[in-house]
Design an enzyme around this catalytic site. Structure first.
Site, short mmCIF file in Angstrom:
data_model
loop_
_atom_site.label_atom_id
_atom_site.label_comp_id
_atom_site.label_asym_id
_atom_site.label_seq_id
_atom_site.Cartn_x
_atom_site.Cartn_y
_atom_site.Cartn_z
N ASN A 95 49.08 13.64 -16.28
CA ASN A 95 50.46 13.48 -15.80
C ASN A 95 50.38 13.51 -14.28
O ASN A 95 50.26 14.57 -13.67
CB ASN A 95 51.32 14.63 -16.35
CG ASN A 95 52.77 14.51 -15.92
OD1 ASN A 95 53.12 13.63 -15.13
ND2 ASN A 95 53.60 15.39 -16.45
N ARG A 115 51.04 9.86 -18.89
CA ARG A 115 52.50 9.96 -18.97
C ARG A 115 53.11 9.03 -17.93
O ARG A 115 52.79 9.13 -16.74
CB ARG A 115 52.95 11.39 -18.70
CG ARG A 115 54.45 11.48 -18.65
CD ARG A 115 54.92 12.84 -18.21
NE ARG A 115 56.36 12.89 -18.25
CZ ARG A 115 57.11 13.40 -17.28
NH1 ARG A 115 56.57 13.90 -16.20
NH2 ARG A 115 58.42 13.42 -17.39
N HIS A 143 62.54 12.24 -20.65
CA HIS A 143 62.16 13.31 -21.58
C HIS A 143 62.00 12.78 -23.01
O HIS A 143 62.02 13.56 -23.97
CB HIS A 143 63.21 14.45 -21.66
CG HIS A 143 63.29 15.32 -20.46
ND1 HIS A 143 64.44 16.00 -20.13
CD2 HIS A 143 62.38 15.65 -19.52
CE1 HIS A 143 64.24 16.71 -19.04
NE2 HIS A 143 63.00 16.50 -18.64
N ARG A 181 69.53 19.84 -10.13
CA ARG A 181 70.29 18.57 -10.15
C ARG A 181 71.72 18.80 -10.64
O ARG A 181 71.94 19.61 -11.54
CB ARG A 181 69.63 17.55 -11.08
CG ARG A 181 68.25 17.10 -10.64
CD ARG A 181 67.79 15.92 -11.49
NE ARG A 181 66.37 15.69 -11.30
CZ ARG A 181 65.47 15.73 -12.29
NH1 ARG A 181 65.84 15.95 -13.53
NH2 ARG A 181 64.20 15.53 -12.02
N GLU A 207 54.49 18.15 -24.79
CA GLU A 207 54.44 16.73 -24.41
C GLU A 207 53.01 16.21 -24.36
O GLU A 207 52.76 15.05 -24.70
CB GLU A 207 55.15 16.54 -23.06
CG GLU A 207 56.67 16.55 -23.25
CD GLU A 207 57.46 16.78 -21.98
OE1 GLU A 207 57.38 17.89 -21.42
OE2 GLU A 207 58.14 15.85 -21.53
#
Ligand code: ADP
Length: 393
Positions: free
Chosen positions: A9, A90, A179, A238, A381
């Site tokens: 990643n 990823r 996601h 965020r 993940e």
């Protein structure tokens, strides 16, 4: 020998990696190279219960991954002997081109380059990761696993913004989500566990970034992140949903540049912006001390969750399962309880003891007579990427 997958990643200033058994999810080694491009780079490598930390300059991704390779040589397991059959990458933005994993051919690589304008923060870093990983593993298949792929099944009505059509088409402005690998992984496990292919579920991935998805059977029908990961739930830093006219207002009234608004919305808002902390443990500690801004922040957070669960229940035509995952979803019993309390009207009943008990693995935290099965399903993940990579080798 067991086959393994090396999962990468790659971010703009960091690379996370994991050597993983795709059958069992066992992690044989994992680590992180961070502060790439700065003079005070840091490497952390975990293998066989040992953790190695090194500080050194990591001028670029190539040096960083070569240092990682050296760590495998010195502390093990040696990559040459690790049974690696694929490298899984990823990739955050796959636009509308990828509805599943893809072998990284030149054509796929070029598409990821073409998608840079839609994923300006992520895709360039992923491309660096692919370039360097191909130098280190020249003979292995490299597979791209896209965060957006799971949401390619979204019906048009959910993916389309009510924006002037020619502009939206020219600039490919629609809802891609993010996601997806996590939502796909946990929703699949929920179907397996409850042995139902027609399950109507809402999955809540609540980490520093946070998103909700509506999943019918094994297909996503809606998700809260949009063109970018800014849309939707209140997150660590965020805003989530905000009237876009706030941007014009800040430019007009506060004289902010668009970069300043971008930073404000993505890095200085959310829980951090509301109360100064984006770690939920700290936020709840402050709630316990009666601090008004922390109390309000948790209320806004839960209200936004409630709004999405309500909307998605209507879209699904009912709700069979509510799944919590990621750092907050898996660990924060108070956020789970606060949301579930507001959902009692639909016959959802939380088993408080089960909710408060700490544990690992998939667990059900609703009572047997609850109309909705509430579950905690830890996401993984890297394992999901390894599994998806294996489907192409
Ligand atoms: P990321 O999006 O960075 O991968 P994670 O999924 O690791 O995020 O989630 C990180 C968040 O999980 C932290 O910000 C923290 O607020 C939250 N968290 C972790 N453990 C707990 C806990 N025991 N109680 C409440 N929140 C927790």
């Amino acid at each position: 020998m067991t086959s393994t997958v090396f999962v990468i990643n790659s971010g703009s200033s960091s690379v996370k990696y994991q050597l993983i058994n795709p059958e069992t999810g066992e992690s044989l080694a994992s680590g992180l190279a961070e502060r790439i491009g700065e003079t005070n780079g840091h490497l952390r490598h975990k293998a066989a219960g040992e953790v190695v930390d090194l500080e050194m300059p990591l001028p670029d991704h190539s040096v960083a991954l070569r240092e990682v390779k050296k760590l495998f040589d010195t502390t093990g397991p040696r990559l040459e002997d690790a049974g690696i059959v694929a490298v899984g990458h990823r990739i955050v933005q796959g636009g509308k081109h990828f509805s599943g994993p893809a072998l990284i051919t030149q054509a796929v690589y070029d598409k990821i380059v073409e998608l840079v304008p839609l994923g300006p923060l992520h895709n360039p870093a992923h491309l660096l990761g692919i370039d360097v990983a191909k130098e280190i593993f020249p003979d292995l298949p490299h597979v791209a696993v896209f965060d957006t792929a799971f949401f390619q099944t979204l019906p048009n009505e959910a993916a389309t913004y009510a924006l002037k059509r020619d502009v939206a088409e020219k600039y490919e402005i629609r809802r891609y989500g993010a996601h997806g690998t996590s939502h796909q992984f946990v929703s699949g496990l929920a179907c397996d566990y409850l042995q139902r292919e027609d399950l109507k579920q809402v999955t809540l991935h609540l980490g520093n970034g946070a998103s909700a998805s509506a999943v019918a059977g094994r297909q996503a029908i809606d998700t809260s992140m949009g063109l970018t990961p800014l849309e939707g739930l209140v997150m660590g830093t965020r805003t989530g949903d905000i009237d876009p006219a706030a941007v014009f207002h800040l430019q007009r009234v506060a004289g902010m540049t668009f970069e300043e608004v971008d930073t404000l919305f993505n890095k200085q808002s959310g829980m951090k912006g509301l109360c100064g902390d984006n770690d939920m443990r700290e936020v709840w500690a402050r709630v316990d001390r009666g601090e008004a801004d922390a109390i309000e922040a948790t209320e806004v957070y839960v209200h936004r969750l409630l709004r999405y669960v309500g909307a998605y229940t209507a879209e699904l035509g009912g709700l069979d399962a509510l799944v919590f995952t990621a750092g907050i979803g898996e660990n924060d019993n108070r956020t789970r309880a606060a949301l579930c309390k507001r959902l009692e009207f639909m016959g959802l009943k939380l088993d408080e003891a089960a909710n408060n008990e700490r544990g690992d693995g998939l667990r059900v935290i609703s009572t047997p007579d609850s109309t909705v099965t509430v579950m905690i399903i830890p996401t993984n993940e890297e394992w999901a990427i390894a599994q998806q990579a294996m489907t192409l080798v």
